[in-house]
Design a protein around this motif. Structure first.
Motif, PDB file in Angstrom:
ATOM      1  N   TYR A 153       0.836  -1.202   0.000  1.00 34.09           N
ATOM      2  CA  TYR A 153       0.000   0.000   0.000  1.00 34.09           C
ATOM      3  C   TYR A 153       0.875   1.257   0.000  1.00 34.09           C
ATOM      4  CZ  TYR A 153      -3.431  -3.516   1.317  1.00 34.09           C
ATOM      5  OH  TYR A 153      -4.221  -4.645   1.345  1.00 34.09           O
ATOM      6  N   PRO A 154       1.635   1.472  -1.086  1.00 39.76           N
ATOM      7  CA  PRO A 154       2.501   2.661  -1.130  1.00 39.76           C
ATOM      8  C   PRO A 154       1.654   3.923  -0.999  1.00 39.76           C
ATOM      9  CG  PRO A 154       2.233   1.713  -3.318  1.00 39.76           C
ATOM     10  CD  PRO A 154       1.636   0.736  -2.356  1.00 39.76           C
ATOM     11  N   PRO A 155       1.960   4.793  -0.043  1.00 40.93           N
ATOM     12  CA  PRO A 155       1.099   5.965   0.178  1.00 40.93           C
ATOM     13  C   PRO A 155       0.880   6.816  -1.072  1.00 40.93           C
ATOM     14  CG  PRO A 155       2.577   5.678   2.034  1.00 40.93           C
ATOM     15  CD  PRO A 155       3.018   4.691   0.987  1.00 40.93           C
ATOM     16  N   VAL A 156       1.949   7.067  -1.836  1.00 40.55           N
ATOM     17  CA  VAL A 156       1.809   7.796  -3.103  1.00 40.55           C
ATOM     18  C   VAL A 156       1.835   6.768  -4.227  1.00 40.55           C
ATOM     19  CG1 VAL A 156       2.786   9.563  -4.612  1.00 40.55           C
ATOM     20  CG2 VAL A 156       2.924   9.835  -2.128  1.00 40.55           C
ATOM     21  N   PRO A 157       0.683   6.462  -4.818  1.00 37.19           N
ATOM     22  CA  PRO A 157       0.617   5.329  -5.737  1.00 37.19           C
ATOM     23  C   PRO A 157       1.170   5.590  -7.129  1.00 37.19           C
ATOM     24  CG  PRO A 157      -1.530   6.362  -5.560  1.00 37.19           C
ATOM     25  CD  PRO A 157      -0.641   7.064  -4.572  1.00 37.19           C
ATOM     26  N   MET A 158       1.218   6.874  -7.557  1.00 32.25           N
ATOM     27  CA  MET A 158       1.696   7.174  -8.906  1.00 32.25           C
ATOM     28  C   MET A 158       2.451   8.493  -8.925  1.00 32.25           C
ATOM     29  SD  MET A 158      -1.371   6.008 -11.470  1.00 32.25           S
ATOM     30  CE  MET A 158      -2.041   4.335 -11.386  1.00 32.25           C
ATOM     31  N   MET A 159       3.455   8.577  -9.813  1.00 37.37           N
ATOM     32  CA  MET A 159       4.220   9.798 -10.022  1.00 37.37           C
ATOM     33  C   MET A 159       4.230  10.074 -11.524  1.00 37.37           C
ATOM     34  SD  MET A 159       7.556   8.490  -7.913  1.00 37.37           S
ATOM     35  CE  MET A 159       7.333   7.378  -6.507  1.00 37.37           C
ATOM     36  N   VAL A 160       4.230  11.343 -11.878  1.00 35.17           N
ATOM     37  CA  VAL A 160       4.206  11.712 -13.298  1.00 35.17           C
ATOM     38  C   VAL A 160       5.402  12.587 -13.626  1.00 35.17           C
ATOM     39  CG1 VAL A 160       2.883  12.764 -15.162  1.00 35.17           C
ATOM     40  CG2 VAL A 160       1.677  11.638 -13.284  1.00 35.17           C
ATOM     41  N   ARG A 161       6.150  12.173 -14.638  1.00 35.03           N
ATOM     42  CA  ARG A 161       7.241  12.971 -15.183  1.00 35.03           C
ATOM     43  C   ARG A 161       6.917  13.275 -16.649  1.00 35.03           C
ATOM     44  NH1 ARG A 161       7.910  12.781 -10.464  1.00 35.03           N
ATOM     45  NH2 ARG A 161       9.804  12.259  -9.303  1.00 35.03           N
ATOM     46  N   GLU A 162       7.631  14.236 -17.221  1.00 36.24           N
ATOM     47  CA  GLU A 162       7.408  14.617 -18.617  1.00 36.24           C
ATOM     48  C   GLU A 162       8.751  14.641 -19.339  1.00 36.24           C
ATOM     49  OE1 GLU A 162       5.995  18.717 -20.504  1.00 36.24           O
ATOM     50  OE2 GLU A 162       4.337  17.659 -19.530  1.00 36.24           O
ATOM     51  N   ASN A 163       8.869  13.893 -20.437  1.00 34.67           N
ATOM     52  CA  ASN A 163      10.160  13.873 -21.135  1.00 34.67           C
ATOM     53  C   ASN A 163      10.359  15.175 -21.896  1.00 34.67           C
ATOM     54  OD1 ASN A 163       8.016  12.740 -22.835  1.00 34.67           O
ATOM     55  ND2 ASN A 163       9.606  12.441 -24.386  1.00 34.67           N
ATOM     56  N   SER A 164      11.555  15.742 -21.729  1.00 33.15           N
ATOM     57  CA  SER A 164      11.859  17.027 -22.356  1.00 33.15           C
ATOM     58  C   SER A 164      12.554  16.875 -23.707  1.00 33.15           C
ATOM     59  CB  SER A 164      12.727  17.869 -21.419  1.00 33.15           C
ATOM     60  OG  SER A 164      13.939  17.182 -21.118  1.00 33.15           O
ATOM     61  N   CYS A 165      12.896  15.657 -24.078  1.00 34.39           N
ATOM     62  CA  CYS A 165      13.549  15.413 -25.358  1.00 34.39           C
ATOM     63  C   CYS A 165      13.040  14.088 -25.934  1.00 34.39           C
ATOM     64  CB  CYS A 165      15.069  15.392 -25.207  1.00 34.39           C
ATOM     65  SG  CYS A 165      15.670  14.316 -23.889  1.00 34.39           S
ATOM     66  N   PRO A 166      13.244  13.839 -27.223  1.00 36.49           N
ATOM     67  CA  PRO A 166      12.770  12.578 -27.809  1.00 36.49           C
ATOM     68  C   PRO A 166      13.417  11.383 -27.124  1.00 36.49           C
ATOM     69  CG  PRO A 166      13.407  14.136 -29.521  1.00 36.49           C
ATOM     70  CD  PRO A 166      13.890  14.704 -28.222  1.00 36.49           C
ATOM     71  N   GLU A 167      12.628  10.327 -26.929  1.00 36.29           N
ATOM     72  CA  GLU A 167      13.111   9.104 -26.286  1.00 36.29           C
ATOM     73  C   GLU A 167      12.764   7.900 -27.145  1.00 36.29           C
ATOM     74  OE1 GLU A 167      14.968   9.173 -23.716  1.00 36.29           O
ATOM     75  OE2 GLU A 167      14.652  11.243 -23.082  1.00 36.29           O
ATOM     76  N   HIS A 168      13.475   6.806 -26.876  1.00 38.85           N
ATOM     77  CA  HIS A 168      13.193   5.547 -27.555  1.00 38.85           C
ATOM     78  C   HIS A 168      13.226   4.449 -26.495  1.00 38.85           C
ATOM     79  CE1 HIS A 168      12.813   2.966 -31.098  1.00 38.85           C
ATOM     80  NE2 HIS A 168      13.700   2.154 -30.535  1.00 38.85           N
ATOM     81  N   PHE A 169      12.049   4.077 -25.991  1.00 42.26           N
ATOM     82  CA  PHE A 169      11.920   3.065 -24.950  1.00 42.26           C
ATOM     83  C   PHE A 169      11.220   1.828 -25.516  1.00 42.26           C
ATOM     84  CE2 PHE A 169      11.742   6.254 -21.138  1.00 42.26           C
ATOM     85  CZ  PHE A 169      13.089   6.483 -21.289  1.00 42.26           C
TER      86      PHE A 169
END
Length: 451
Positions: free
Chosen positions: A324-340
């Protein structure tokens, strides 16, 4: 095998409108079951692209290796900025780095040892308060853990107990706030213009203003005592008097209000959530409860060194943070093109890292939905702790109070169990939902009796 409660996942395919309605109700049950197995999942709409990352090396890339390339999404502030302003939780870049340079020293060195007596006093007060509730009627334990967690924050931050008039008002207002505002709302994902109505209630903003006004009152009082040389040597004084080693600046009153707001959110709301679920799990698994009771015999006098001996309590608290992680989600924003994972990701996409899904990932953890504090001694548990356990985030943005929480939580859990026995209420199984933190939809109800 008895498994702790887990929210039911939504169907694999739903319309955007239905997803929005589910999301607004609860972000955990709004997600499909496949996320517990996926290394990466893409969510597309006509407005945006969002990618949930579960693969450990991708999570490490975003949080640890290249954090400047993946700043916190400004859209997260859509829901939280009314309360948190420009606190360290929401800022990025040089502003965030300046804030951390001022805040971090207050939690370094011997500060944990210094704050331990305040934690002990709050735990003692919680034992006394729970003693008045021992009867045949079940109690809602989240309310009690919120009380003791808030007490710890006020004692360590401002050297005042929860019974202080202003502290009590902040606590009561915050209880109203946390039930109306999720940690993420749809505005975190929709790039909509400012005139479009946001997905939180006007009551949320009004309560946030009232909380900030009360915190400002405490902050101004402390500023005055600092100027007179009569301020106690607590966390608030440390932070208010700490100068940025680069610029020489200190926090203004308004900046300090922002920081106190996030200290209260991070230090009170998250601890309250983890403690409540810990006590529920101890009621659900009484054999573990009795093991912690025997370990708690060492808790006689105020002695910081005893915290290193609460090994079982720490394992239980750590396992609670996993489930039960207290903070269930985090949001980041990519500032440059990525390839995942063979996918091209355009700048401005949302990178969602979900401790909720990562901590229960079926391809990483042995028996991920089971409560097993003993897992931390296994090879799988040790590896996952390094690679897939982030209840306090990770990297440069790891929670400043992580060490604080890992002393506070096991201590209060052990102190309470030493004096009271907790039992489940069979007809009231709690259902996890995400508000500001992971709480139970209708509260966590337990029977309590003296030992």
């Amino acid at each position: 095998m008895t498994l702790p409660p887990k929210p039911q996942s939504r169907p694999p395919k739903v319309s955007l409108w239905r997803y929005a309605r589910l999301f607004r109700k609860d972000i955990l049950s709004a997600q499909p079951a496949k996320l517990y197995r996926a290394w990466m999942a893409e969510f597309r709409t006509v407005f945006f692209r969002s990618y949930l990352l579960n693969q450990p090396d991708l999570v490490k890339t975003v949080l640890n290796q290249r954090p400047d390339d993946f700043p916190k999404s400004d859209r997260v502030g859509e829901g939280l900025r009314p309360l948190l302003g420009n606190s360290v939780f929401l800022t990025n870049g040089e502003q965030w780095k300046r804030q951390r340079r001022i805040i971090d020293p207050a939690f370094e060195g011997g500060r944990l040892r210094d704050t331990f007596p305040a934690m002990w006093a709050a735990a003692e007060a919680a034992v006394e308060r729970l003693g008045t509730l021992c009867n045949d009627a079940p109690i809602e334990i989240e309310q009690e853990t919120s009380h003791v967690a808030a007490d710890v924050i006020f004692r360590t931050l401002f050297s005042i107990p929860i019974e202080h008039e202003t502290a009590n008002q902040v606590f009561n207002q915050f209880r109203a706030y946390q039930r109306t505002q999720p940690i993420l709302n749809l505005a975190a994902f929709l790039p909509v213009p400012g005139w479009v109505p946001r997905f939180f209630k006007s009551k949320t903003k009004r309560t946030a203003r009232e909380i900030r006004s009360l915190i400002a009152e405490l902050t101004r009082e402390r500023m005055a005592k600092i100027e007179l040389g009569t301020a106690p040597d607590d966390l608030a004084t440390k932070i208010m008097t700490m100068a940025d080693p680069v610029t020489g600046e200190t926090f203004s009153t308004e900046e300090m209000v922002d920081q106190v707001a996030i200290f209260f959110l991070a230090g009170h709301e998250t601890s309250a959530s983890a403690l409540a679920w810990s006590l529920y799990l101890m009621a659900l698994f009484p054999e573990w409860q009795e093991r912690l009771v025997r370990e708690a015999d060492i808790l006689e006098d105020i002695d910081f060194t005893m915290t290193s001996k609460l090994k079982l309590s720490k394992d239980v608290f750590r396992e609670t943070l996993r489930l039960y992680p207290p903070v269930p989600m985090m949001v980041r924003e990519n500032s440059c093109p990525e390839h995942f994972r063979d996918r091209d990701i355009k700048p401005g996409s949302q990178m969602v890292i979900s401790p909720w899904h990562l901590h229960r990932h079926e391809r990483l953890w042995d028996n991920p939905d089971a409560f097993d504090p003993g897992r931390w001694a296994t090879e799988n548990g040790k590896q996952c702790q390094r690679e897939a356990f982030i209840p306090f985030s990770s990297g440069p943005r790891v929670c400043t109070g992580a060490g604080f929480a890992m002393v506070e939580g096991p201590l209060i859990l052990s102190k309470v169990l030493k004096h009271f026995r907790f039992e489940i209420v069979s007809e009231r199984t709690p259902v996890p939902v995400a508000h500001l933190t992971v709480r139970a939809r209708d509260g966590i109800w337990l029977k309590i009796s003296r030992r």
